[in-house]
Design a protein around this motif. Structure first.
Motif, short mmCIF file in Angstrom:
data_model
loop_
_atom_site.label_atom_id
_atom_site.label_comp_id
_atom_site.label_asym_id
_atom_site.label_seq_id
_atom_site.Cartn_x
_atom_site.Cartn_y
_atom_site.Cartn_z
N SER A 18 1.03 -1.31 0.07
CA SER A 18 -0.12 -0.10 0.11
C SER A 18 0.67 1.16 0.00
CB SER A 18 -0.88 -0.09 1.11
OG SER A 18 -0.08 0.08 2.29
N ALA A 19 1.99 1.24 0.84
CA ALA A 19 2.80 2.32 0.71
C ALA A 19 3.59 2.71 -0.60
CB ALA A 19 4.11 2.18 1.74
N LEU A 20 4.11 1.50 -1.32
CA LEU A 20 4.57 1.73 -2.52
C LEU A 20 3.68 2.20 -3.50
CD1 LEU A 20 7.04 1.46 -4.41
CD2 LEU A 20 6.48 -1.17 -4.83
N ARG A 21 2.41 1.66 -3.49
CA ARG A 21 1.46 2.01 -4.45
C ARG A 21 1.21 3.55 -4.14
NH1 ARG A 21 -4.31 2.41 -4.96
NH2 ARG A 21 -4.87 2.26 -7.52
N ARG A 22 0.90 3.98 -2.94
CA ARG A 22 0.93 5.51 -2.83
C ARG A 22 2.01 6.19 -3.31
NH1 ARG A 22 -1.32 5.01 1.77
NH2 ARG A 22 0.90 4.76 3.09
N ILE A 23 3.16 5.72 -3.04
CA ILE A 23 4.29 6.46 -3.68
C ILE A 23 4.40 6.70 -5.06
CG2 ILE A 23 6.90 6.33 -3.80
CD1 ILE A 23 7.06 5.04 -1.02
N LEU A 24 3.76 5.56 -5.80
CA LEU A 24 4.00 5.58 -7.18
C LEU A 24 2.78 6.47 -8.00
CD1 LEU A 24 4.43 1.84 -7.82
CD2 LEU A 24 5.96 3.35 -8.30
N LEU A 25 1.66 6.60 -7.02
CA LEU A 25 0.61 7.54 -7.24
C LEU A 25 0.99 8.82 -7.19
CD1 LEU A 25 -2.53 5.51 -6.18
CD2 LEU A 25 -1.55 5.96 -8.73
N ASN A 37 3.96 9.92 -7.31
CA ASN A 37 5.13 10.03 -8.61
C ASN A 37 4.24 10.47 -9.94
OD1 ASN A 37 7.38 10.25 -6.98
ND2 ASN A 37 7.95 8.02 -7.63
N THR A 38 3.26 9.62 -10.09
CA THR A 38 2.31 9.90 -11.17
C THR A 38 1.89 11.35 -11.27
OG1 THR A 38 1.59 7.56 -11.18
CG2 THR A 38 0.40 9.09 -12.53
N ALA A 39 1.40 12.02 -10.18
CA ALA A 39 1.04 13.17 -10.01
C ALA A 39 2.13 14.21 -10.33
CB ALA A 39 0.28 13.57 -8.77
N LEU A 40 3.23 13.83 -9.91
CA LEU A 40 4.42 14.71 -10.13
C LEU A 40 4.93 14.71 -11.78
CD1 LEU A 40 6.64 14.00 -7.13
CD2 LEU A 40 5.65 15.92 -7.51
N ASP A 41 4.66 13.31 -12.32
CA ASP A 41 5.07 13.35 -13.72
C ASP A 41 4.24 14.24 -14.60
OD1 ASP A 41 6.71 11.31 -12.88
OD2 ASP A 41 5.23 9.86 -13.26
N VAL A 42 2.82 14.36 -14.07
CA VAL A 42 1.93 15.16 -14.85
C VAL A 42 2.29 16.52 -14.70
CG1 VAL A 42 -0.59 16.32 -14.83
CG2 VAL A 42 0.03 13.86 -14.55
N GLY A 43 3.01 17.30 -13.56
CA GLY A 43 3.67 18.40 -13.33
C GLY A 43 4.59 18.64 -14.16
N TYR A 44 5.58 17.51 -14.50
CA TYR A 44 6.70 17.60 -15.42
C TYR A 44 6.24 17.94 -16.71
CZ TYR A 44 8.89 15.13 -11.48
OH TYR A 44 9.41 14.83 -10.31
N GLY A 75 8.70 13.18 -18.76
CA GLY A 75 7.42 13.16 -17.74
C GLY A 75 6.56 12.28 -18.29
N ALA A 76 6.04 11.96 -19.65
CA ALA A 76 5.29 11.19 -20.09
C ALA A 76 5.87 9.55 -19.76
CB ALA A 76 4.99 11.48 -21.43
N ALA A 77 6.77 9.49 -19.99
CA ALA A 77 7.46 8.00 -20.02
C ALA A 77 7.64 7.47 -18.39
CB ALA A 77 8.98 7.86 -20.40
N LEU A 78 7.88 8.51 -17.66
CA LEU A 78 7.86 8.25 -16.09
C LEU A 78 6.28 8.05 -15.80
CD1 LEU A 78 10.61 10.51 -14.91
CD2 LEU A 78 10.73 8.07 -15.25
N PHE A 79 5.55 8.68 -16.18
CA PHE A 79 4.10 8.72 -15.82
C PHE A 79 3.50 7.35 -16.14
CE2 PHE A 79 -0.32 8.78 -17.33
CZ PHE A 79 -1.12 9.30 -16.24
N VAL A 80 3.63 6.95 -17.28
CA VAL A 80 3.41 5.40 -18.13
C VAL A 80 4.10 4.33 -17.04
CG1 VAL A 80 3.70 3.56 -19.84
CG2 VAL A 80 3.01 6.07 -20.24
N PHE A 81 5.46 4.68 -16.80
CA PHE A 81 6.01 3.65 -15.68
C PHE A 81 5.43 3.37 -14.25
CE2 PHE A 81 10.31 4.39 -18.07
CZ PHE A 81 9.94 3.57 -19.29
N ASP A 82 5.20 4.82 -13.79
CA ASP A 82 4.59 4.92 -12.39
C ASP A 82 3.21 4.21 -12.61
OD1 ASP A 82 7.11 5.91 -11.40
OD2 ASP A 82 6.59 7.75 -11.62
N LEU A 83 2.27 4.73 -13.32
CA LEU A 83 0.98 4.34 -13.32
C LEU A 83 0.99 2.82 -13.60
CD1 LEU A 83 -1.74 5.40 -12.95
CD2 LEU A 83 -2.00 5.90 -15.64
N ALA A 84 1.71 2.55 -14.50
CA ALA A 84 1.59 0.86 -14.65
C ALA A 84 1.86 0.24 -13.52
CB ALA A 84 2.33 0.32 -15.74
N ALA A 85 2.87 0.53 -12.93
CA ALA A 85 3.56 -0.07 -11.78
C ALA A 85 2.45 0.10 -10.63
CB ALA A 85 4.75 0.46 -11.17
N ALA A 86 1.74 1.05 -10.20
CA ALA A 86 0.66 1.39 -9.48
C ALA A 86 -0.65 0.35 -9.67
CB ALA A 86 0.36 2.74 -9.24
#
Length: 132
Positions: free
Chosen positions: A66-73, A75-82, A116-127
């Motif tokens: 649950s903590a890793l999922r929260r971290i990834l989510l 990060n996904t929001a930060l990726d949108v900011g990037y 940012g888009a690539a990291l968004f895909v990586f983070d969201l897929a992992a979450a």
């Protein structure tokens, strides 16, 4: 249901490959004057991605699922900011007091959008794998 360890390992592998490719491609593009800004930005993001992958890959303990999922989510929001920041640079081409040309602002901005888009895909897929 994917285990925390398998999701983390997959993410580290993807980030390592993406970081290495970014360093190589960015390094080549940074040599040419017309693509220097794009290349430098890509190279720097790749180096940071590789550093994160190495640091994360050497960890012996992982956070709970649950903590890793929260971290990834987060990060996904930060990726949108990037991506938004890159779009601002690419479209508005700020000069930062004359330190940046319009072409350089576009190059830096486009590189940030791609990273940012690539990291968004990586983070969201992992979450998503962790939520199953």
């Amino acid at each position: 249901m994917a285990s925390t360890r398998s999701v983390a390992q997959t993410l580290v592998r993807r980030l390592t490959r993406w970081g290495a490719a970014s360093v190589l491609i960015g390094g080549v593009l940074a040599i040419a004057p017309r693509s220097r800004a794009f290349g430098l930005q890509t190279l720097m993001w790749g180096a940071i991605d590789l550093g994160i992958a190495v640091f994360t890959g050497k960890r012996t303990s992982l956070p709970k699922k649950s903590a890793l999922r929260r971290i990834l989510l987060v990060n996904t929001a930060l990726d949108v900011g990037y991506v938004a920041t890159g779009a601002h640079l690419a479209v508005r081409t700020p000069a930062f007091g004359g330190r940046l040309t319009a072409a350089d602002a576009r190059g830096h901005g486009l590189a940030i959008i791609i990273q940012g888009a690539a990291l968004f895909v990586f983070d969201l897929a992992a979450a998503r794998r962790l939520s199953r």
